[in-house]
Design an enzyme around this catalytic site. Structure first.
Site, mmCIF file in Angstrom:
data_model
loop_
_atom_site.group_PDB
_atom_site.id
_atom_site.type_symbol
_atom_site.label_atom_id
_atom_site.label_comp_id
_atom_site.label_asym_id
_atom_site.label_seq_id
_atom_site.Cartn_x
_atom_site.Cartn_y
_atom_site.Cartn_z
ATOM 1 N N ARG A 1 -9.849 -10.346 20.313
ATOM 2 C CA ARG A 1 -9.184 -11.120 21.364
ATOM 3 C C ARG A 1 -8.814 -10.212 22.538
ATOM 4 N NH1 ARG A 1 -4.638 -12.328 18.503
ATOM 5 N NH2 ARG A 1 -5.566 -11.613 16.579
ATOM 6 N N ARG B 1 -1.060 -8.481 26.940
ATOM 7 C CA ARG B 1 -0.010 -9.503 27.034
ATOM 8 C C ARG B 1 0.466 -9.586 28.484
ATOM 9 N NH1 ARG B 1 3.458 -7.373 22.029
ATOM 10 N NH2 ARG B 1 2.027 -7.993 20.381
ATOM 11 N N ARG C 1 -12.693 7.581 6.825
ATOM 12 C CA ARG C 1 -12.007 8.555 7.664
ATOM 13 C C ARG C 1 -10.798 9.036 6.874
ATOM 14 N NH1 ARG C 1 -14.549 10.766 11.642
ATOM 15 N NH2 ARG C 1 -12.773 10.867 13.071
ATOM 16 N N ARG D 1 -1.951 10.811 17.438
ATOM 17 C CA ARG D 1 -0.569 10.389 17.696
ATOM 18 C C ARG D 1 0.411 11.356 17.042
ATOM 19 N NH1 ARG D 1 -0.123 4.926 13.828
ATOM 20 N NH2 ARG D 1 -0.991 5.880 11.963
ATOM 21 N N GLU E 1 -1.030 13.780 13.996
ATOM 22 C CA GLU E 1 -2.035 13.149 13.132
ATOM 23 C C GLU E 1 -3.445 13.361 13.676
ATOM 24 O OE1 GLU E 1 -0.683 9.243 11.920
ATOM 25 O OE2 GLU E 1 -2.742 8.523 11.878
ATOM 26 N N TYR F 1 -9.905 -2.177 4.681
ATOM 27 C CA TYR F 1 -8.568 -1.843 5.155
ATOM 28 C C TYR F 1 -7.674 -3.040 4.869
ATOM 29 C CZ TYR F 1 -4.422 -0.902 7.675
ATOM 30 O OH TYR F 1 -3.089 -0.709 7.951
ATOM 31 N N ASP G 1 -3.577 -4.356 5.059
ATOM 32 C CA ASP G 1 -2.157 -4.119 5.289
ATOM 33 C C ASP G 1 -1.399 -4.409 3.993
ATOM 34 O OD1 ASP G 1 -1.735 -3.117 7.846
ATOM 35 O OD2 ASP G 1 -2.022 -5.073 8.774
HETATM 36 C C1 LIG Z 1 -2.516 5.814 7.780
HETATM 37 C C2 LIG Z 1 -2.237 4.455 7.241
HETATM 38 C C3 LIG Z 1 -1.216 3.726 7.782
HETATM 39 C C4 LIG Z 1 -0.937 2.455 7.278
HETATM 40 N N1 LIG Z 1 0.071 1.764 7.863
HETATM 41 C C5 LIG Z 1 0.357 0.525 7.425
HETATM 42 C C6 LIG Z 1 1.360 -0.235 8.065
HETATM 43 O O1 LIG Z 1 2.001 0.211 9.018
HETATM 44 N N2 LIG Z 1 1.621 -1.472 7.591
HETATM 45 C C7 LIG Z 1 0.913 -2.020 6.540
HETATM 46 O O2 LIG Z 1 1.196 -3.161 6.141
HETATM 47 N N3 LIG Z 1 -0.047 -1.295 5.898
HETATM 48 C C8 LIG Z 1 -0.354 -0.051 6.322
HETATM 49 N N4 LIG Z 1 -1.332 0.683 5.693
HETATM 50 C C9 LIG Z 1 -2.025 0.094 4.529
HETATM 51 C C10 LIG Z 1 -1.384 0.461 3.157
HETATM 52 O O3 LIG Z 1 -1.406 1.855 2.994
HETATM 53 C C11 LIG Z 1 -2.183 -0.262 2.053
HETATM 54 O O4 LIG Z 1 -1.994 -1.653 2.216
HETATM 55 C C12 LIG Z 1 -1.783 0.081 0.627
HETATM 56 O O5 LIG Z 1 -1.735 1.460 0.407
HETATM 57 C C13 LIG Z 1 -2.756 -0.525 -0.367
HETATM 58 O O6 LIG Z 1 -2.300 -0.319 -1.686
HETATM 59 P P1 LIG Z 1 -3.308 -0.132 -2.912
HETATM 60 O O7 LIG Z 1 -2.502 -0.180 -4.136
HETATM 61 O O8 LIG Z 1 -4.437 -1.114 -2.794
HETATM 62 O O9 LIG Z 1 -3.964 1.295 -2.695
HETATM 63 P P2 LIG Z 1 -3.328 2.759 -2.802
HETATM 64 O O10 LIG Z 1 -1.987 2.776 -2.193
HETATM 65 O O11 LIG Z 1 -4.353 3.697 -2.263
HETATM 66 O O12 LIG Z 1 -3.175 2.988 -4.367
HETATM 67 C C14 LIG Z 1 -4.287 3.281 -5.203
HETATM 68 C C15 LIG Z 1 -3.824 4.270 -6.255
HETATM 69 O O13 LIG Z 1 -4.876 4.450 -7.211
HETATM 70 C C16 LIG Z 1 -4.845 5.791 -7.652
HETATM 71 N N5 LIG Z 1 -6.176 6.115 -8.221
HETATM 72 C C17 LIG Z 1 -7.365 6.030 -7.587
HETATM 73 N N6 LIG Z 1 -8.365 6.379 -8.426
HETATM 74 C C18 LIG Z 1 -7.777 6.676 -9.611
HETATM 75 C C19 LIG Z 1 -8.290 7.098 -10.886
HETATM 76 N N7 LIG Z 1 -9.615 7.253 -11.106
HETATM 77 N N8 LIG Z 1 -7.414 7.316 -11.906
HETATM 78 C C20 LIG Z 1 -6.073 7.144 -11.710
HETATM 79 N N9 LIG Z 1 -5.544 6.750 -10.514
HETATM 80 C C21 LIG Z 1 -6.396 6.513 -9.499
HETATM 81 C C22 LIG Z 1 -4.519 6.573 -6.405
HETATM 82 O O14 LIG Z 1 -3.966 7.849 -6.739
HETATM 83 C C23 LIG Z 1 -3.511 5.658 -5.696
HETATM 84 O O15 LIG Z 1 -2.183 6.029 -6.011
HETATM 85 C C24 LIG Z 1 -1.674 1.916 6.202
HETATM 86 C C25 LIG Z 1 -2.738 2.665 5.667
HETATM 87 C C26 LIG Z 1 -3.028 3.903 6.202
HETATM 88 C C27 LIG Z 1 -4.205 4.645 5.652
#
Ligand SMILES: Cc1cc2nc3c(=O)[nH]c(=O)nc-3n(C[C@H](O)[C@H](O)[C@H](O)COP(=O)(O)OP(=O)(O)OC[C@H]3O[C@@H](n4cnc5c(N)ncnc54)[C@H](O)[C@@H]3O)c2cc1C
Length: 385
Positions: free
Chosen positions: A175, A179, A251, A281, A302, A350, A352
């Site tokens: 979009r 704003r 990345r 940033r 970062e 990705y 949130d």
């Molecule tokens: C830089 C950044 C900024 C972000 N900012 C925001 C934000 O402002 N607001 C927002 O809503 N979301 C944000 N996010 C998104 C948020 O980080 C994710 O929504 C969230 O982490 C997803 O959770 P998850 O459990 O799916 O994955 P993860 O948090 O990655 O958890 C997966 C876990 O699995 C474990 N694992 C993987 N493989 C294995 C294995 N073989 N054996 C044992 N353990 C394992 C890992 O160690 C990890 O702890 C951001 C993401 C990034 C990268």
């Protein structure tokens, strides 16, 4: 409960924790393992030892959502504090407000436009020769024109994604990213906030249930699957298949942490739009907890780069090459029985936090229904392609 299942969940991030909690509450036995030394995955936060400031170790996390169910779910496990994300950017030796709003336009063009005058100004700047934009660059040029594109999108995107916006699809900029008022709230969701004690205690509280056991510093091993009824895998999907077709591209981020005795930048997030400044940033973490008082700052510069095998995968690239590779893994995954892939790494998207929680709640419900109806649990409960 007679029909109690033995569940293994790999990963103690939001995905694993929420699925685990939902199943534990229905009487199932849940074991969660994580290779890291802490729960909460990439949302992990902790107090900085030197300053006591709450830092978001894997990058800044702001909770925002329109999903009332998810908001209420989160509030069961933490006290959310009011927080509005306001982002600034330094470009060409000046500081501007993001997302591009009337203040940004008036500062940038040194005008005093009203909303309708600003609309006309941006319209006059936009490249009307681009009829059917194919790339991010064309889309931006058509929406906002060369000057705003170069100041606010070009350099930042090159640094963030390691490629020119001319190589990225137009769909990234869906979009008009402008704003025509002075609203500088980075998000436009109904609910926004910060957990009072950071994200880690939320996940700890979700995991705090008598039917859940958590083991940290334990990477998945084949023997973990013995005797279990279902496995939820929230690690990288390509890692499950030992990267046999190659690694999915991500990345990763490097953080250069530094301290200042005085307030460093007066705000939580300052972007740097120019390509010749190597970082994207700087975040000053104390501003994520405006209800706390700290004199100095602890900041993260970062840097974004290609993810190598030993790095933490952050942003899935999802370009054509990666999608071809993903399809190969998906065709293997779709043959699996008694296991499901979930979360940002399991589905290579990705996500949130609010979407992560919503999808985890949904996956748990589908699993519970599948037991009740004697049906096969799907390997994926969302479209990952
Ligand atoms: C830089 C950044 C900024 C972000 N900012 C925001 C934000 O402002 N607001 C927002 O809503 N979301 C944000 N996010 C998104 C948020 O980080 C994710 O929504 C969230 O982490 C997803 O959770 P998850 O459990 O799916 O994955 P993860 O948090 O990655 O958890 C997966 C876990 O699995 C474990 N694992 C993987 N493989 C294995 C294995 N073989 N054996 C044992 N353990 C394992 C890992 O160690 C990890 O702890 C951001 C993401 C990034 C990268």
């Amino acid at each position: 409960m007679n029909n109690s299942k033995n569940i293994l969940i790999v990963g103690a991030g939001f995905t694993g924790a929420v699925i685990g909690r939902e199943l534990a509450e229905q009487g199932h036995q849940v074991r969660i393992i994580d290779s890291r030394s802490h729960v909460a995955g990439n949302c992990y936060s902790e107090r900085d030892e030197k300053t006591g400031i709450m830092v978001h170790t894997y990058g800044p996390h702001i909770f925002h959502t329109d999903n009332q169910v998810v908001w209420e779910y989160l509030n069961r496990f933490t006290e959310m504090m009011p927080y509005v994300n306001r982002v600034k950017t330094t470009v060409n030796g000046k500081v501007f407000s993001l997302p591009i709003n009337l203040h940004t336009i008036n500062q940038f063009f040194e005008t005093t436009c009203s909303p309708s005058e600003a609309r006309a100004l941006i319209e006059s700047k936009s490249d009307q020769n681009i009829v059917d934009p194919q790339t991010f660059e064309e889309q931006a040029l058509r929406f906002v024109g060369k000057e705003l594109y170069e100041a606010f999108f070009k350099g930042y995107t090159v640094k963030q994604w390691g490629m020119s916006p001319a190589q990225l699809p137009a769909s990234i900029l869906k979009r008009l990213p402008v704003r025509f008022n002075y609203d500088d709230n980075y998000f436009s969701h109904k609910y926004q906030g910060m957990p009072k004690e950071g994200y880690t205690p939320i996940v700890e509280n979700i995991l705090n249930h008598p039917n859940i056991s958590v083991e940290l510093e334990r990477a998945y091993q084949e023997e973990d699957s013995e005797g279990i009824d279902h496995l939820f895998f929230t690690g990288p999907i390509d890692s499950w298949y030992s990267y046999r077709f190659g690694r999915l591209g991500y990345r990763t981020l490097d953080f250069d942490k530094f301290y200042t005795e005085e307030d460093f930048q007066g705000t939580a997030v300052m972007n740097y739009g120019e390509e010749n400044i190597p970082f994207t940033r700087i975040t000053d973490h104390k501003y994520f907890a405006p209800w706390e008082k700290h004199e100095g700052s602890v900041c993260y510069r970062e840097f974004s780069r290609t993810c190598m095998p030993d790095d933490t995968p952050y942003y899935p690239i999802r370009q054509m090459g990666e999608m071809e590779l993903l399809n190969k893994y998906l065709s293997l995954a779709e043959q699996e029985n008694s296991m499901s892939f979930a979360g940002r790494l399991g589905t290579y998207r990705y996500l949130d936090m609010d979407v992560t929680i919503a999808e985890a709640l949904n996956m748990a419900r589908i699993y519970l229904d599948s037991i009740e109806n004697g049906e096969k649990m799907p390997v994926f409960t969302v479209n990952v392609r």
